[in-house]
Design a protein around this motif. Structure first.
Motif, mmCIF file in Angstrom:
data_model
loop_
_atom_site.group_PDB
_atom_site.id
_atom_site.type_symbol
_atom_site.label_atom_id
_atom_site.label_comp_id
_atom_site.label_asym_id
_atom_site.label_seq_id
_atom_site.Cartn_x
_atom_site.Cartn_y
_atom_site.Cartn_z
ATOM 1 N N LEU A 1 28.467 20.595 22.303
ATOM 2 C CA LEU A 1 28.516 22.055 22.469
ATOM 3 C C LEU A 1 27.496 22.494 23.502
ATOM 4 O O LEU A 1 26.352 22.032 23.499
ATOM 5 N N THR A 2 27.918 23.372 24.373
ATOM 6 C CA THR A 2 26.968 23.933 25.339
ATOM 7 C C THR A 2 26.163 25.018 24.644
ATOM 8 O O THR A 2 26.543 25.527 23.579
ATOM 9 N N LEU A 3 25.054 25.367 25.248
ATOM 10 C CA LEU A 3 24.249 26.461 24.699
ATOM 11 C C LEU A 3 25.065 27.751 24.650
ATOM 12 O O LEU A 3 24.939 28.543 23.722
ATOM 13 N N LYS A 4 25.926 27.923 25.637
ATOM 14 C CA LYS A 4 26.799 29.106 25.667
ATOM 15 C C LYS A 4 27.768 29.093 24.482
ATOM 16 O O LYS A 4 27.978 30.129 23.837
ATOM 17 N N ASP A 5 28.349 27.914 24.182
ATOM 18 C CA ASP A 5 29.244 27.791 23.024
ATOM 19 C C ASP A 5 28.514 28.152 21.731
ATOM 20 O O ASP A 5 29.039 28.871 20.883
ATOM 21 N N ILE A 6 27.308 27.625 21.588
ATOM 22 C CA ILE A 6 26.518 27.904 20.385
ATOM 23 C C ILE A 6 26.211 29.392 20.294
ATOM 24 O O ILE A 6 26.369 30.010 19.236
ATOM 25 N N ALA A 7 25.770 29.966 21.412
ATOM 26 C CA ALA A 7 25.438 31.397 21.439
ATOM 27 C C ALA A 7 26.640 32.238 21.006
ATOM 28 O O ALA A 7 26.502 33.167 20.206
ATOM 29 N N ASN A 8 27.815 31.895 21.502
ATOM 30 C CA ASN A 8 29.032 32.636 21.134
ATOM 31 C C ASN A 8 29.341 32.503 19.647
ATOM 32 O O ASN A 8 29.743 33.470 19.003
ATOM 33 N N GLN A 9 29.160 31.302 19.105
ATOM 34 C CA GLN A 9 29.510 31.073 17.703
ATOM 35 C C GLN A 9 28.543 31.719 16.719
ATOM 36 O O GLN A 9 28.924 32.026 15.598
ATOM 37 N N ILE A 10 27.303 31.917 17.133
ATOM 38 C CA ILE A 10 26.344 32.525 16.200
ATOM 39 C C ILE A 10 25.967 33.956 16.608
ATOM 40 O O ILE A 10 25.048 34.536 16.037
#
Length: 152
Positions: free
Chosen positions: A20-29
């Motif tokens: 997961l990219t940091l962007k993916d994580i940011a979007n999910q949380i």
């Protein structure tokens, strides 16, 4: 280090998919990119995130046999334990080694292609260690659950 709920969410996501990219994580949380980046870097720096790895398929690599071995040492002294520990570090077939309490000293998890390979490993590598007194082997018939995900 005290983990808040956001840290725990990040860790849960990374345990499931370290790609997961940091962007993916940011979007999910529902957090912006910069705080996610800062949190991940802090978790790495604090050693909570030790490393990122790929989990390989044992069977597709021809590693069809998993064996657990209970190993009893000839004597329970520091020097003998250290000698055994050093020897085990040089055996790539051993994927886990734990010093345990109870009626034996160590529990090993060994991954090999087949029974013939285990027989060779047992006779030529493990039983010849001068620290080893007794080996009990348990062969896995079917793996019901295998995970690296820690409950957080």
């Amino acid at each position: 280090m005290i983990l808040d709920e956001t840290d725990k969410k990040i860790l849960r996501l990374l345990q499931e998919d370290a790609h997961l990219t940091l962007k993916d994580i940011a979007n999910q949380i529902n957090l912006s990119l910069t705080p996610v980046h800062d949190r991940v870097k802090r978790l790495e720096k604090e050693g909570i995130i030790e490393k990122y790895v790929s989990i390989l398929n044992k069977k597709k690599l021809g590693k069809n046999l998993t064996v657990y071995c209970q190993v009893t040492l000839v004597k329970q002294t520091y020097d003998i334990s250290e000698g055994f520990n050093q020897a085990i570090l040089n055996l790539p077939e051993v994927v886990e080694c734990n010093f345990v309490s109870g009626s034996f000293d160590y529990m090993l998890k060994i991954v090999l292609p087949d029974m013939e390979s285990y027989h060779h490993f047992h006779q030529k590598k493990l039983s010849v260690l001068p620290e080893v007194s007794l080996i009990n082997s348990f062969f896995i018939i079917s793996e019901v659950k295998s995970t690296t995900v820690l409950p957080i």
